[in-house]
Every structure is written in structure tokens, then in C-alpha cells.
Design a protein around this motif. Structure first.
Motif, PDB file in Angstrom:
ATOM      1  N   UNK A 104      52.855   8.236  54.423  1.00 58.27           N
ATOM      2  CA  UNK A 104      53.272   9.564  54.852  1.00 58.27           C
ATOM      3  C   UNK A 104      52.842  10.617  53.840  1.00 58.27           C
ATOM      4  N   UNK A 105      52.397  11.769  54.304  1.00 56.06           N
ATOM      5  CA  UNK A 105      52.007  12.835  53.370  1.00 56.06           C
ATOM      6  C   UNK A 105      53.228  13.492  52.741  1.00 56.06           C
ATOM      7  N   UNK A 106      53.005  14.229  51.673  1.00 54.66           N
ATOM      8  CA  UNK A 106      54.061  14.983  51.008  1.00 54.66           C
ATOM      9  C   UNK A 106      54.291  16.285  51.780  1.00 54.66           C
ATOM     10  N   UNK A 107      55.557  16.582  52.070  1.00 54.13           N
ATOM     11  CA  UNK A 107      55.906  17.792  52.809  1.00 54.13           C
ATOM     12  C   UNK A 107      56.465  18.823  51.832  1.00 54.13           C
ATOM     13  N   UNK A 108      55.912  20.029  51.855  1.00 52.80           N
ATOM     14  CA  UNK A 108      56.370  21.121  51.000  1.00 52.80           C
ATOM     15  C   UNK A 108      56.649  22.324  51.904  1.00 52.80           C
ATOM     16  N   UNK A 109      57.913  22.744  51.971  1.00 52.49           N
ATOM     17  CA  UNK A 109      58.306  23.873  52.817  1.00 52.49           C
ATOM     18  C   UNK A 109      58.745  25.023  51.916  1.00 52.49           C
ATOM     19  N   UNK A 110      57.998  26.102  51.943  1.00 49.95           N
ATOM     20  CA  UNK A 110      58.276  27.275  51.099  1.00 49.95           C
ATOM     21  C   UNK A 110      58.453  26.882  49.636  1.00 49.95           C
ATOM     22  N   UNK A 111      57.625  25.962  49.177  1.00 49.48           N
ATOM     23  CA  UNK A 111      57.648  25.560  47.780  1.00 49.48           C
ATOM     24  C   UNK A 111      58.597  24.433  47.446  1.00 49.48           C
ATOM     25  N   UNK A 112      59.488  24.041  48.362  1.00 45.19           N
ATOM     26  CA  UNK A 112      60.417  22.941  48.102  1.00 45.19           C
ATOM     27  C   UNK A 112      59.701  21.626  48.396  1.00 45.19           C
ATOM     28  N   UNK A 113      59.460  20.851  47.363  1.00 39.96           N
ATOM     29  CA  UNK A 113      58.722  19.602  47.486  1.00 39.96           C
ATOM     30  C   UNK A 113      59.630  18.526  48.068  1.00 39.96           C
ATOM     31  N   UNK A 114      59.097  17.785  49.042  1.00 41.61           N
ATOM     32  CA  UNK A 114      59.888  16.734  49.681  1.00 41.61           C
ATOM     33  C   UNK A 114      60.925  17.257  50.631  1.00 41.61           C
ATOM     34  N   UNK A 165      51.195  18.539  53.051  1.00 37.23           N
ATOM     35  CA  UNK A 165      51.343  19.525  54.124  1.00 37.23           C
ATOM     36  C   UNK A 165      52.217  20.652  53.597  1.00 37.23           C
ATOM     37  N   UNK A 166      51.634  21.847  53.498  1.00 35.96           N
ATOM     38  CA  UNK A 166      52.336  23.027  53.000  1.00 35.96           C
ATOM     39  C   UNK A 166      52.752  23.896  54.181  1.00 35.96           C
ATOM     40  N   UNK A 167      54.042  24.123  54.317  1.00 38.41           N
ATOM     41  CA  UNK A 167      54.573  24.935  55.408  1.00 38.41           C
ATOM     42  C   UNK A 167      55.088  26.245  54.832  1.00 38.41           C
ATOM     43  N   UNK A 193      67.281  18.986  44.735  1.00 41.76           N
ATOM     44  CA  UNK A 193      67.221  20.266  44.031  1.00 41.76           C
ATOM     45  C   UNK A 193      65.952  20.344  43.190  1.00 41.76           C
ATOM     46  N   UNK A 194      65.494  21.581  43.034  1.00 40.44           N
ATOM     47  CA  UNK A 194      64.198  21.813  42.396  1.00 40.44           C
ATOM     48  C   UNK A 194      64.256  23.083  41.562  1.00 40.44           C
ATOM     49  N   UNK A 195      63.731  23.004  40.337  1.00 38.59           N
ATOM     50  CA  UNK A 195      63.587  24.178  39.476  1.00 38.59           C
ATOM     51  C   UNK A 195      62.166  24.175  38.922  1.00 38.59           C
ATOM     52  N   UNK A 196      61.454  25.273  39.146  1.00 39.34           N
ATOM     53  CA  UNK A 196      60.064  25.365  38.687  1.00 39.34           C
ATOM     54  C   UNK A 196      59.831  26.664  37.931  1.00 39.34           C
ATOM     55  N   UNK A 197      59.068  26.553  36.853  1.00 41.90           N
ATOM     56  CA  UNK A 197      58.637  27.711  36.070  1.00 41.90           C
ATOM     57  C   UNK A 197      57.134  27.589  35.838  1.00 41.90           C
TER      58      UNK A 197
END
Length: 458
Positions: free
Chosen positions: A91-101, A136-138, A409-413
Motif C-alpha cells: 500500500x502507498x503512503x497516504x498524506x492528507x494536508x501534510x499529515x503522514x499516514x 499519495x498527497x491529498x 500525532x505529528x509535529x514538523x519543523x
């Protein structure tokens, strides 16, 4: 006379200035070196599908979307450039508005602005090993500057099977069975074919008994607008799909609110709050305990009926016309009408981003995302239902309930350096860090041989 025609060709660079999402940022199509495919919002929202991932089928080269069954709302198997692993996930990695998985159930197709598919290692490399099967970037729709606009879409359609099975009637079936018995040297199973036909006529068409006309209805309301300082987009949606089997259906409620604020010339804030819920009423398959497949009814002889003389469904059917030992069958239609096979889902999404321009060519981005999901299943079989266990037909009252809780949960800088040199060369570099955590918790309970059916799975 001679006519002179002067023709001048003008370069029309269609699409090369368009930008596509490539992970942590965007890039012009003309500058792309990796394999990236884009599916627009118009291509997705125009199709009457239960899920947005169904809509990308056939829209991007090298991307295969396949449904494992014909249940309404069932998940899709997405494969990008084939199968990469025999035993692992493909399965591909799904990223919705920057939220990975992100969970694929957490979004309505009408809320999508674009879907960008990163297909090769060069395009998906920034996600590391998680992007080995493609990414897949949504991107969801954001507010636009202008007066408030209200958009309402409604759809209703019906579905019917295209390849209808032609079933034997009672006479054809009995003559077929008798010929097979005689060929093997055994006694005929139906010695009085004409007598049975005079009594029951054509018999039961089990295709007509099991397969019905399905339907789908979808409603979506969107309100958006804004100024140069603040823009917003709020949506709510509802859809329901009735399957080809009675009591089999899928429904979804969706809501999403996106807002962006240009706090200053250098600082921009963006926020998203979304809530979606799903309910899926299914039929018998291998995921439910102690079952006889609902579709097995298509192999039942037409000389038996799922109903008694008063037209009521009966839990157990007996073939009284066939000679030899009594031939009994579980009434799959009775079970379909009286049992509960329900899956529920509640999906929340909180996503906040800040973009600070430090200089004209250097910016800092902060993203904080949280996606809690609550799913569960409910199963109930009344004491009157008959099932097959170890080749025996018995009453097996059963109830079960399961709850699943997942958090992502995700935190990115990250810093982005983007500068043009002499309007010829462009350099883009990204430096950052990402912290992410998945947690899961499951509970369940089951019971059998209970004295009362009224409590069901409660």
C-alpha cells in the motif's frame, strides 16, 4: 492573381507553469524530474463513488485501484507501479494536508482540491522507506478571496448488476439432477417431476430473491470566501449507498472547516478541523464468525423456497421433494434480514500550520497535527437463526462488540531555501525534522447462548 498568407506560430506553454505537490512543498511541472501524476478536483468529484480513492482509478498512469468485493464503502487496494513485496505491504503512503499516514476515511471527495501521486524513488525519496510503495498527497480545498459563495451538490443514482445469472427453473433443475444420477448409476432424485412442477410451478429464482436494485445518494454543501487577511472554507456532506443485497448499505457524514489568516506580511496561519463518521451494514463473509456465505444461496435448488405458505421467512429450509435423506439448508435470506453485521467509524482531524518568511528566500514552517480515530464492529445472531457448524445445521445465538482507538500525532519543523539566480538558475533546499507517534488500543467482548434476543449486542 496571387494571395499571400502570412502565418505566425506563437508558443503556447500549456500547463508548464502549473505547480504540483512533491512532499514538503511544490514545484512547477516544467522543473519536475521525478514521476508525478496529478488528479484534479473536477475529475474526482464528478464521479459517483463511495470513496475518493475509487475516483482515481484510471486517472493516472501506472496506478491500479482495485476493490476486493462489491460491498458499499469497501476499502480499495491501491498499487503504484505494480507489486513491490511478496510478504510485506504494497500500500502507498497516504498524506492528507501534510499529515503522514492519515486515514483515508477522514475526507470527502468533494473536499479535495487535488491528488498528487509520487510514483518513483526520486519523487518519494523525501519520505524514506515509508514511501517505498509510492506516496499519495491529498490537498483539500482552502478559502479564496472574495464574497461568500454557497455551493450545493446533490446526486441520486441506481445500480444494477450487468451480468445477470440465468438460473434454472424447477423442471430444468430436477431433470438435470435426474440425468446426473442416472449417468452415475444411482436412482433418480426426483421421480415425480411433473407432480412437483404442478405444485410449485417455476420454483424459486434465487438470484431474484437475493439480488436487488442498489441506489446511491450524495449531498454536499460548501460555504467559502474571505479577504486578503482571512479566508475560510466550511463543508458538510452526507451520502448513503444501498447495495445489491437487502440490508447491506453504507453511509457517511462529513464535515470540514479550513481557515487561513495572513497575520502580517511575513506570518501566515492555517487551521483545519474535520469530523467524519461512517456506518457499514454488511453481509456474511469470512470476517464474521460461524457463517454460511450469503451468496451460497445462489446454489440452492429452485424447488425450495425461503418462505412458508403465509409468505414469512423461515430460518431452516427442507427439500421435501428429493428422495433419500432430508436435504436441509440454512435460509441465508432469513439470516441477512435478522442478523446485525455492523461496522462503525468516527474520524477526527486537527491540523495547524504556521509559515514565517524570515527573508525573501528563506521561510520557516511549523505543522502540528492530531488524528484520533474510533472504530468498532457489532455482531448479533438471534437464537432463531440456523448456521452450519462442522457440517451440522444448528442454532448458534452469538453477540460480539469490539472497539478500537487509534491516535496519530505529528509535529514538523523545517526551513525552506528558495532562490533564483540571474532569473536562470533556481535552488531549493529543505532542512527540518519530523516527530510522529501512532498508538492503538482495542477492546472486545462476546457472548453466546443467551436467553433473550432483545438485548442484541448490548
Amino acid at each position: 492573381s496571387q494571395t499571400t498568407i502570412n502565418i505566425e506560430m506563437v508558443v503556447d506553454a500549456i500547463g508548464i507553469e502549473e505547480v504540483v505537490a512533491i512532499g514538503y512543498g511544490t514545484q512547477r511541472k516544467v522543473d519536475l524530474t521525478g514521476a508525478v501524476a496529478t488528479v484534479s478536483s473536477e475529475e474526482i468529484s464528478d464521479l459517483p463513488t463511495d470513496r475518493w480513492d475509487q475516483a482515481i482509478q484510471g486517472r493516472a498512469a501506472g496506478v491500479m485501484v482495485r476493490s476486493s468485493n462489491f460491498k458499499p464503502g469497501s476499502s480499495q487496494a491501491i498499487r503504484i507501479r505494480g507489486i513491490n513485496s511478496i510478504s510485506g505491504s504494497n500500500a502507498p503512503l497516504i498524506v492528507i494536508d501534510g499529515i503522514i499516514g492519515a486515514n483515508m476515511n477522514s475526507i470527502d471527495a468533494n473536499d479535495i482540491e487535488s491528488v498528487d501521486i509520487l510514483k518513483d524513488a526520486a519523487a518519494a525519496s523525501i519520505y524514506g522507506s515509508r514511501g517505498a510503495n509510492g506516496v499519495i498527497l491529498v490537498t483539500t480545498k482552502q478559502g479564496t478571496i472574495g464574497k461568500p459563495t454557497v455551493t450545493f451538490n446533490a446526486y441520486y443514482g441506481i445500480s444494477e448488476p450487468t451480468n445477470v445469472l440465468e438460473m434454472m427453473n424447477a423442471r430444468e433443475y430436477m431433470e438435470y439432477v435426474n440425468d446426473a444420477r442416472q449417468y452415475s448409476g444411482a436412482e433418480v432424485a426426483y421421480p415425480d417431476v411433473n407432480g412437483v412442477v404442478n405444485q410449485i410451478g417455476e420454483g424459486t429464482d434465487w438470484w431474484d430473491e437475493l439480488i436487488d436494485v442498489g441506489s446511491q445518494q450524495k449531498y454536499h454543501l460548501a460555504v467559502g470566501g474571505g479577504t486578503e487577511k482571512v479566508a475560510y472554507n466550511a463543508t458538510v456532506g452526507y451520502q448513503k449507498t444501498d447495495g445489491l443485497l437487502s440490508t447491506v448499505n453504507f453511509s457517511r457524514f462529513t464535515s470540514r472547516f479550513n481557515i487561513s489568516a495572513q497575520v502580517s506580511e511575513r506570518l501566515k496561519l492555517t487551521g483545519t478541523i474535520a469530523y467524519n463518521s461512517t456506518e457499514n451494514n454488511s453481509y456474511y463473509d469470512t470476517s464474521w464468525p460461524k457463517h454460511v456465505s450469503t451468496l451460497r444461496g445462489l446454489s440452492y435448488p429452485p424447488v425450495i423456497s425461503p418462505r412458508d405458505e403465509q409468505g414469512n421467512l423461515v430460518p431452516l429450509i427442507q427439500n421435501e421433494y428429493e428422495t433419500g435423506s432430508p436435504k436441509r439448508h440454512t435460509n441465508v435470506i432469513y439470516n441477512l434480514e435478522n442478523e446485525i453485521r455492523q461496522s462503525l467509524g468516527n474520524y477526527l482531524q486537527f491540523n495547524y500550520m504556521a509559515e514565517l518568511k524570515l527573508t525573501d528566500f528563506l521561510k520557516y514552517d511549523l505543522q502540528v497535527g492530531l488524528e484520533p480515530t474510533f472504530t468498532g464492529s457489532r455482531f448479533f445472531r438471534p437464537s432463531t437463526a440456523v448456521v452450519e457448524i462442522d457440517a451440522s445445521l444448528v442454532q448458534y445465538p452469538t453477540a460480539s462488540k469490539n472497539h478500537n482507538r487509534n491516535n496519530n500525532w505529528l509535529v514538523e519543523n523545517y526551513l525552506t531555501f528558495d532562490k533564483d539566480f540571474n532569473e536562470v538558475h533556481q535552488v531549493t533546499a529543505i532542512l527540518g525534522n519530523s516527530a510522529q507517534k501512532f498508538t492503538a488500543e482495542s477492546t472486545g467482548a462476546s457472548a453466546r447462548d443467551f436467553p433473550f434476543d432483545q438485548y442484541e449486542f448490548h
